[in-house]
Design a protein around this motif. Structure first.
Motif, PDB file in Angstrom:
ATOM      1  N   VAL A   1     -42.584 -26.808  -0.033  1.00 29.48           N
ATOM      2  CA  VAL A   1     -43.685 -26.605  -0.021  1.00 29.48           C
ATOM      3  C   VAL A   1     -44.352 -26.285   1.331  1.00 29.48           C
ATOM      4  O   VAL A   1     -43.990 -26.861   2.402  1.00 29.48           O
ATOM      5  N   LEU A   2     -44.794 -24.851   1.486  1.00 30.92           N
ATOM      6  CA  LEU A   2     -45.327 -24.752   2.859  1.00 30.92           C
ATOM      7  C   LEU A   2     -46.704 -24.818   2.693  1.00 30.92           C
ATOM      8  O   LEU A   2     -47.449 -24.482   1.906  1.00 30.92           O
ATOM      9  N   PHE A   3     -47.288 -25.289   3.945  1.00 26.15           N
ATOM     10  CA  PHE A   3     -48.709 -25.715   4.056  1.00 26.15           C
ATOM     11  C   PHE A   3     -49.215 -24.921   5.189  1.00 26.15           C
ATOM     12  O   PHE A   3     -48.931 -25.449   6.602  1.00 26.15           O
TER      13      PHE A   3
ATOM     14  N   PHE B   1     -35.170 -21.170  -7.127  1.00 27.45           N
ATOM     15  CA  PHE B   1     -35.304 -22.041  -5.874  1.00 27.45           C
ATOM     16  C   PHE B   1     -37.344 -21.820  -5.816  1.00 27.45           C
ATOM     17  O   PHE B   1     -37.563 -20.484  -5.377  1.00 27.45           O
ATOM     18  N   ILE B   2     -37.898 -22.730  -6.000  1.00 24.09           N
ATOM     19  CA  ILE B   2     -39.337 -22.569  -6.009  1.00 24.09           C
ATOM     20  C   ILE B   2     -40.197 -23.036  -4.633  1.00 24.09           C
ATOM     21  O   ILE B   2     -39.849 -24.180  -4.227  1.00 24.09           O
ATOM     22  N   THR B   3     -40.825 -22.057  -4.022  1.00 22.41           N
ATOM     23  CA  THR B   3     -41.585 -22.629  -2.920  1.00 22.41           C
ATOM     24  C   THR B   3     -42.923 -22.443  -3.064  1.00 22.41           C
ATOM     25  O   THR B   3     -43.495 -21.232  -3.675  1.00 22.41           O
ATOM     26  N   PHE B   4     -43.656 -23.665  -3.177  1.00 20.89           N
ATOM     27  CA  PHE B   4     -45.131 -23.482  -3.443  1.00 20.89           C
ATOM     28  C   PHE B   4     -45.693 -23.082  -2.006  1.00 20.89           C
ATOM     29  O   PHE B   4     -45.269 -23.764  -1.091  1.00 20.89           O
ATOM     30  N   VAL B   5     -46.628 -21.975  -1.903  1.00 22.94           N
ATOM     31  CA  VAL B   5     -47.241 -21.659  -0.498  1.00 22.94           C
ATOM     32  C   VAL B   5     -48.790 -22.224  -0.610  1.00 22.94           C
ATOM     33  O   VAL B   5     -49.588 -21.635  -1.321  1.00 22.94           O
ATOM     34  N   LEU B   6     -49.173 -23.253   0.053  1.00 27.30           N
ATOM     35  CA  LEU B   6     -50.463 -23.546   0.082  1.00 27.30           C
ATOM     36  C   LEU B   6     -51.131 -23.391   1.284  1.00 27.30           C
ATOM     37  O   LEU B   6     -50.587 -23.164   2.518  1.00 27.30           O
ATOM     38  N   GLY B   7     -52.590 -23.439   1.344  1.00 30.25           N
ATOM     39  CA  GLY B   7     -53.165 -23.433   2.412  1.00 30.25           C
ATOM     40  C   GLY B   7     -54.816 -23.130   2.070  1.00 30.25           C
ATOM     41  O   GLY B   7     -54.703 -22.412   0.888  1.00 30.25           O
ATOM     42  N   GLY B   8     -55.573 -23.279   3.007  1.00 31.28           N
ATOM     43  CA  GLY B   8     -57.170 -22.861   2.373  1.00 31.28           C
ATOM     44  C   GLY B   8     -57.310 -21.311   2.079  1.00 31.28           C
ATOM     45  O   GLY B   8     -56.376 -20.622   2.454  1.00 31.28           O
ATOM     46  N   PRO B   9     -58.362 -21.106   1.668  1.00 35.73           N
ATOM     47  CA  PRO B   9     -58.641 -19.719   1.553  1.00 35.73           C
ATOM     48  C   PRO B   9     -58.801 -18.773   2.788  1.00 35.73           C
ATOM     49  O   PRO B   9     -59.440 -19.240   3.888  1.00 35.73           O
ATOM     50  N   GLY B  10     -57.806 -17.832   3.054  1.00 39.57           N
ATOM     51  CA  GLY B  10     -57.859 -17.010   4.287  1.00 39.57           C
ATOM     52  C   GLY B  10     -56.969 -17.617   5.235  1.00 39.57           C
ATOM     53  O   GLY B  10     -56.908 -17.221   6.592  1.00 39.57           O
ATOM     54  N   SER B  11     -56.293 -18.806   4.930  1.00 40.54           N
ATOM     55  CA  SER B  11     -55.275 -19.127   6.073  1.00 40.54           C
ATOM     56  C   SER B  11     -53.964 -18.376   6.144  1.00 40.54           C
ATOM     57  O   SER B  11     -53.448 -18.616   7.069  1.00 40.54           O
ATOM     58  N   GLY B  12     -53.957 -17.147   5.425  1.00 37.93           N
ATOM     59  CA  GLY B  12     -52.692 -16.298   5.907  1.00 37.93           C
ATOM     60  C   GLY B  12     -51.626 -16.528   4.679  1.00 37.93           C
ATOM     61  O   GLY B  12     -50.605 -15.656   4.963  1.00 37.93           O
TER      62      GLY B  12
END
Ligand code: ADP
Ligand code: C5P
Ligand code: MG
Length: 218
Positions: free
Chosen positions: A140-142, A35-46
């Protein structure tokens, strides 16, 4: 049921609910299908901070692409020097290198629930993952965070990273907008993205994350 729907409403828009509905089949599977979750967000977004809490609460394995690349540098691997130069410039390491590191971790893990953090960083990353691993993310978490907040957090991270400085952060933010946002758009169009407001305390942000994974684990 009524109370549950009402309490989720402010955080889960109808489209987010349908993202979760579609993803549920995967996580409930008795087979050891990843079960694959990609975790995305800019640098430092947490991303890393929230992944640690997801691991603790929901038993995922956390694979940070950045951490895997930094490990390559410190283990003096054949790609170490190239990776270090790329990270210093805030650019993206060739996709095959990063995907192979992720693949090794997935294949050697006993777990089947993965958070893949900071990946895919660009369309080439995304396509290489789909080709080499042969799978798309279930979800995908953004982490959506304004630039001023990301800059503030990166500059006070204080982990001795070669790329946490004003010059490199500017480059990383440009790379994020130009190359990572298209990936988020791609998965949004596929109905896989859960957008999280990354502004607030760590615990406030995690409340949004907790609701998503609680729904998924049912
Ligand atoms: P990323 O992995 O997205 O680059 P991190 O999780 O490493 O981001 O967080 C960057 C910095 O910001 C770290 O020093 C972390 O402790 C801090 N941080 C993380 N989440 C929050 C938050 N919600 N509020 C304030 N600071 C945060
Ligand atoms: O995610 P993190 O902030 O740890 O990434 C640090 C750096 O690692 C990025 O700015 C980039 O240079 C490199 N990286 C990469 N490809 C990825 C993830 C990170 O090249 N998929
Ligand atoms: Mg990180």
């Amino acid at each position: 049921m009524w109370r549950r729907v009402v309490s989720l409403y402010p955080l889960l828009s109808p489209s987010k609910s349908s993202v979760l509905h579609r993803a549920k089949g995967g996580i409930a599977s008795k087979e050891k299908t990843p079960f694959i979750t990609f975790v995305l967000g800019g640098p430092g977004s947490g991303k890393g901070t929230q992944c640690a809490k997801i691991v603790e609460t929901f038993g995922f394995t956390h694979l940070s692409a950045g951490d895997l690349l930094r490990k390559e540098i410190s283990s003096n691997s054949e790609n170490g020097a190239m990776i270090l130069d790329t990270i210093k410039e805030g650019k993206i390491v060739p996709s095959e290198v990063t995907v192979k590191l992720i693949q090794k971790e997935i294949e050697s893990s006993d777990n089947y629930k993965f958070l893949i953090d900071g990946f895919p960083r660009c369309e080439k990353n995304r396509i290489a993952f789909e080709q080499i691993i042969g799978k798309e993310p279930n979800i995908v978490l953004f982490f959506d965070c304004p630039e001023y907040e990301m800059v503030k957090r990166v500059l006070s991270r204080n982990e001795g990273r070669v790329d946490d400085n004003v010059d490199t952060i500017k480059k990383r933010l440009k790379v994020f907008s130009a190359l990572n946002l298209p990936v988020i758009k791609h998965y949004t169009e596929k109905g896989k993205v859960c957008k999280i407001n990354a502004v607030g305390t760590v615990d406030e942000v995690f409340e949004q994350v907790r609701q998503i994974f609680t729904e998924l684990m049912v």
